[in-house]
Scaffold this motif. Structure first.
Motif, mmCIF file in Angstrom:
data_model
loop_
_atom_site.group_PDB
_atom_site.id
_atom_site.type_symbol
_atom_site.label_atom_id
_atom_site.label_comp_id
_atom_site.label_asym_id
_atom_site.label_seq_id
_atom_site.Cartn_x
_atom_site.Cartn_y
_atom_site.Cartn_z
ATOM 1 N N UNK A 97 0.898 -1.184 -0.137
ATOM 2 C CA UNK A 97 -0.045 -0.057 -0.132
ATOM 3 C C UNK A 97 0.969 1.199 -0.109
ATOM 4 N N UNK A 98 2.135 1.205 0.706
ATOM 5 C CA UNK A 98 2.885 2.426 0.761
ATOM 6 C C UNK A 98 4.029 2.515 -0.613
ATOM 7 N N UNK A 99 3.751 1.448 -1.261
ATOM 8 C CA UNK A 99 4.823 1.221 -2.465
ATOM 9 C C UNK A 99 6.129 0.997 -2.134
ATOM 10 N N UNK A 100 6.195 0.474 -0.809
ATOM 11 C CA UNK A 100 7.842 0.181 -0.373
ATOM 12 C C UNK A 100 8.316 -1.205 -0.662
ATOM 13 N N UNK A 101 7.393 -2.048 -1.123
ATOM 14 C CA UNK A 101 7.752 -3.285 -1.516
ATOM 15 C C UNK A 101 7.269 -3.692 -2.558
ATOM 16 N N UNK A 102 7.836 -4.443 -3.637
ATOM 17 C CA UNK A 102 7.588 -4.671 -5.106
ATOM 18 C C UNK A 102 7.973 -6.302 -5.223
ATOM 19 N N UNK A 103 7.008 -7.005 -5.701
ATOM 20 C CA UNK A 103 7.299 -8.266 -6.097
ATOM 21 C C UNK A 103 6.973 -8.512 -7.698
ATOM 22 N N UNK A 104 7.513 -9.404 -8.260
ATOM 23 C CA UNK A 104 7.334 -9.747 -9.628
ATOM 24 C C UNK A 104 7.517 -11.030 -9.973
ATOM 25 N N UNK A 105 6.809 -11.713 -10.978
ATOM 26 C CA UNK A 105 6.958 -13.010 -11.647
ATOM 27 C C UNK A 105 8.157 -13.149 -12.273
ATOM 28 N N UNK A 106 8.575 -14.430 -12.328
ATOM 29 C CA UNK A 106 10.032 -14.368 -12.995
ATOM 30 C C UNK A 106 10.012 -13.947 -14.544
ATOM 31 N N UNK A 107 8.726 -14.322 -15.249
ATOM 32 C CA UNK A 107 8.650 -14.045 -16.542
ATOM 33 C C UNK A 107 8.937 -12.540 -16.766
ATOM 34 N N UNK A 108 8.747 -11.581 -15.778
ATOM 35 C CA UNK A 108 8.440 -10.132 -16.115
ATOM 36 C C UNK A 108 9.585 -9.184 -15.166
ATOM 37 N N UNK A 109 10.191 -10.084 -14.402
ATOM 38 C CA UNK A 109 11.129 -9.419 -13.703
ATOM 39 C C UNK A 109 12.331 -8.747 -14.541
ATOM 40 N N UNK A 110 12.784 -7.478 -14.088
ATOM 41 C CA UNK A 110 13.873 -6.885 -14.697
ATOM 42 C C UNK A 110 13.340 -6.203 -16.184
ATOM 43 N N UNK A 111 11.951 -6.509 -16.567
ATOM 44 C CA UNK A 111 11.509 -5.785 -17.800
ATOM 45 C C UNK A 111 10.231 -4.843 -17.330
ATOM 46 N N UNK A 112 9.518 -5.153 -16.458
ATOM 47 C CA UNK A 112 8.224 -4.609 -15.849
ATOM 48 C C UNK A 112 8.532 -3.894 -14.526
ATOM 49 N N UNK A 113 8.063 -2.561 -14.401
ATOM 50 C CA UNK A 113 7.875 -1.874 -13.076
ATOM 51 C C UNK A 113 6.470 -1.662 -12.621
ATOM 52 N N UNK A 114 6.097 -1.900 -11.532
ATOM 53 C CA UNK A 114 4.898 -1.631 -10.837
ATOM 54 C C UNK A 114 5.101 -0.290 -10.007
ATOM 55 N N UNK A 115 4.117 0.668 -9.921
ATOM 56 C CA UNK A 115 4.209 1.883 -9.096
ATOM 57 C C UNK A 115 2.763 2.088 -8.780
ATOM 58 N N UNK A 116 2.535 3.141 -7.918
ATOM 59 C CA UNK A 116 1.192 3.311 -7.627
ATOM 60 C C UNK A 116 1.406 5.020 -7.099
ATOM 61 N N UNK A 117 0.168 5.768 -7.341
ATOM 62 C CA UNK A 117 -0.258 7.060 -6.968
ATOM 63 C C UNK A 117 -1.203 7.087 -5.990
ATOM 64 N N UNK A 118 -1.190 6.950 -4.764
ATOM 65 C CA UNK A 118 -2.349 7.134 -3.890
ATOM 66 C C UNK A 118 -3.369 8.186 -4.056
ATOM 67 N N UNK A 119 -2.774 9.116 -4.191
ATOM 68 C CA UNK A 119 -3.393 10.331 -4.557
ATOM 69 C C UNK A 119 -4.571 10.366 -5.563
ATOM 70 N N UNK A 120 -4.243 9.646 -6.543
ATOM 71 C CA UNK A 120 -4.971 9.437 -7.868
ATOM 72 C C UNK A 120 -5.719 8.177 -7.739
ATOM 73 N N UNK A 121 -5.448 7.214 -6.655
ATOM 74 C CA UNK A 121 -6.171 5.971 -6.648
ATOM 75 C C UNK A 121 -5.796 5.051 -7.755
#
Length: 116
Positions: free
Chosen positions: A52-76
């Motif tokens: 919820x804070x964006x402090x921890x990210x996890x990825x499936x092996x098939x997308x790791x190092x290519x995809x990046x997840x992020x969030x903006x809580x002010x914009x939901x």
């Protein structure tokens, strides 16, 4: 509860896309969130998660190092930056919480097609 995914499209191998997901109807800022995808003829799979804070990210092996997840809580909103796309990334992409059985709903998804 509602999820609205956007940003998909047709892209050549090696290209990039940025997906967005606008969420509403629940406490977004206190919810861990995930991206999922469903390739043609296959089941839905979890590919990335963010706390919820964006402090921890996890990825499936098939997308790791290519995809990046992020969030903006002010914009939901959560995002998925996808680089170095491959044909096997072709799928409908969805967002949801990390416990989709609790939300009980899915958005319409956004189609990503990687092809030359």
């Amino acid at each position: 509860v509602q999820f609205v995914e956007s940003g998909g499209g047709l892209v050549q191998p090696g290209g990039s896309l940025r997906l967005s997901c606008a969420a509403s109807g629940f406490s977004f800022s206190t919810s861990d969130m995930s991206w999922y995808r469903q390739p043609p003829g296959k089941g839905r799979e979890l590919i990335a998660s963010i706390t919820n804070t964006g402090a921890s990210l996890k990825y499936a092996g098939s997308v790791r190092d290519r995809f990046t997840i992020s969030r903006n809580n002010a914009k939901n909103t959560i995002y998925l930056q996808m680089n170095s796309l491959k044909p096997e990334d072709t799928a409908v992409y969805y967002c949801n919480t990390v416990t989709p059985y609790r939300t009980g709903t899915w958005g319409q998804g956004t189609q990503v097609t990687v092809s030359s």
